[in-house]
Design a protein around this motif. Structure first.
Motif, PDB file in Angstrom:
ATOM      1  N   ALA A  48       9.257  25.642  36.719  1.00 43.18           N
ATOM      2  CA  ALA A  48      10.031  25.105  36.052  1.00 43.18           C
ATOM      3  C   ALA A  48      10.639  23.619  36.396  1.00 43.18           C
ATOM      4  O   ALA A  48      10.650  23.532  37.791  1.00 43.18           O
ATOM      5  N   ALA A  49      11.127  23.084  35.669  1.00 43.02           N
ATOM      6  CA  ALA A  49      11.777  21.630  35.951  1.00 43.02           C
ATOM      7  C   ALA A  49      12.933  21.432  35.004  1.00 43.02           C
ATOM      8  O   ALA A  49      12.945  21.703  33.891  1.00 43.02           O
ATOM      9  N   ALA A  50      13.812  20.475  35.652  1.00 36.08           N
ATOM     10  CA  ALA A  50      15.085  19.849  34.739  1.00 36.08           C
ATOM     11  C   ALA A  50      15.223  18.457  35.342  1.00 36.08           C
ATOM     12  O   ALA A  50      15.120  18.256  36.393  1.00 36.08           O
ATOM     13  N   ASP A  51      15.661  17.614  34.312  1.00 35.42           N
ATOM     14  CA  ASP A  51      16.248  16.470  34.754  1.00 35.42           C
ATOM     15  C   ASP A  51      17.535  16.645  35.353  1.00 35.42           C
ATOM     16  O   ASP A  51      18.120  17.787  35.221  1.00 35.42           O
ATOM     17  N   ARG A  66      11.862  34.395  30.620  1.00 34.45           N
ATOM     18  CA  ARG A  66      12.582  35.228  31.829  1.00 34.45           C
ATOM     19  C   ARG A  66      13.180  34.165  32.752  1.00 34.45           C
ATOM     20  O   ARG A  66      14.126  34.954  33.499  1.00 34.45           O
ATOM     21  N   PHE A  67      12.759  33.386  32.891  1.00 34.49           N
ATOM     22  CA  PHE A  67      13.083  32.325  34.111  1.00 34.49           C
ATOM     23  C   PHE A  67      14.389  31.374  33.447  1.00 34.49           C
ATOM     24  O   PHE A  67      13.891  30.797  32.226  1.00 34.49           O
ATOM     25  N   THR A  68      15.305  30.802  34.203  1.00 37.64           N
ATOM     26  CA  THR A  68      16.209  29.730  33.590  1.00 37.64           C
ATOM     27  C   THR A  68      16.451  28.731  34.753  1.00 37.64           C
ATOM     28  O   THR A  68      16.957  29.085  35.864  1.00 37.64           O
ATOM     29  N   ILE A  69      16.164  27.655  34.426  1.00 38.62           N
ATOM     30  CA  ILE A  69      16.439  26.640  35.566  1.00 38.62           C
ATOM     31  C   ILE A  69      18.058  25.866  35.284  1.00 38.62           C
ATOM     32  O   ILE A  69      18.182  25.681  34.260  1.00 38.62           O
ATOM     33  N   SER A  70      18.714  25.616  36.288  1.00 40.25           N
ATOM     34  CA  SER A  70      19.826  25.096  35.911  1.00 40.25           C
ATOM     35  C   SER A  70      20.293  24.125  37.058  1.00 40.25           C
ATOM     36  O   SER A  70      19.881  24.480  38.301  1.00 40.25           O
TER      37      SER A  70
END
Length: 123
Positions: A48-51, A66-70
């Motif tokens: 996963a990735a997030a800015d 199922r997964f959450t990136i924050s």
């Protein structure tokens, strides 16, 4: 940029775990943050990735839903909440920083890595 991952452990299948990556450095806002994992005998793969603003996110098909990136900008932390864990989620998980965003899925483009944290899912 320095990255410190934590939160790994042993969990039963179906359970949840939260990983956290503490980031430090003067130019954090110029990077996007990602999580990768490496299972036994396998290469490190994108999870996963997030800015840095948290407005853009990407997930691998295997963890989507199922997964959450924050990202917490105030604390400079990047969390990965993992729900409905499966045996195949067992791996060493790594957080990394990359610029620009278009490289977020590409392991070899990452500029910085934290140390890994072991996640073991048992039956």
């Amino acid at each position: 940029v320095q990255l410190q991952a934590s939160g790994g452990g042993l969990v039963q299948a179906g359970g949840s775990l939260r990983l956290s990556c503490a980031a430090s450095g003067r130019t954090l806002e110029t990077y996007s943050m990602g999580w990768f994992r490496q299972g036994p005998g396998m290469e490190r793969r994108f999870v996963a990735a997030a800015d840095w603003n948290g407005s853009l996110t990407l997930y691998s098909d295997s963890v989507k839903g199922r997964f959450t990136i924050s990202i917490d900008n105030a604390k400079n932390t990047v969390d990965l909440l993992m729900n409905s864990l499966k045996l195949e989620d067992t791996a060493v998980y790594y957080c990394g920083a990359v610029a620009p965003w278009r490289y977020a899925r590409i392991r070899d483009k990452y500029n910085f890595w934290g140390q890994g944290t072991q996640v073991t899912v048992s039956s």
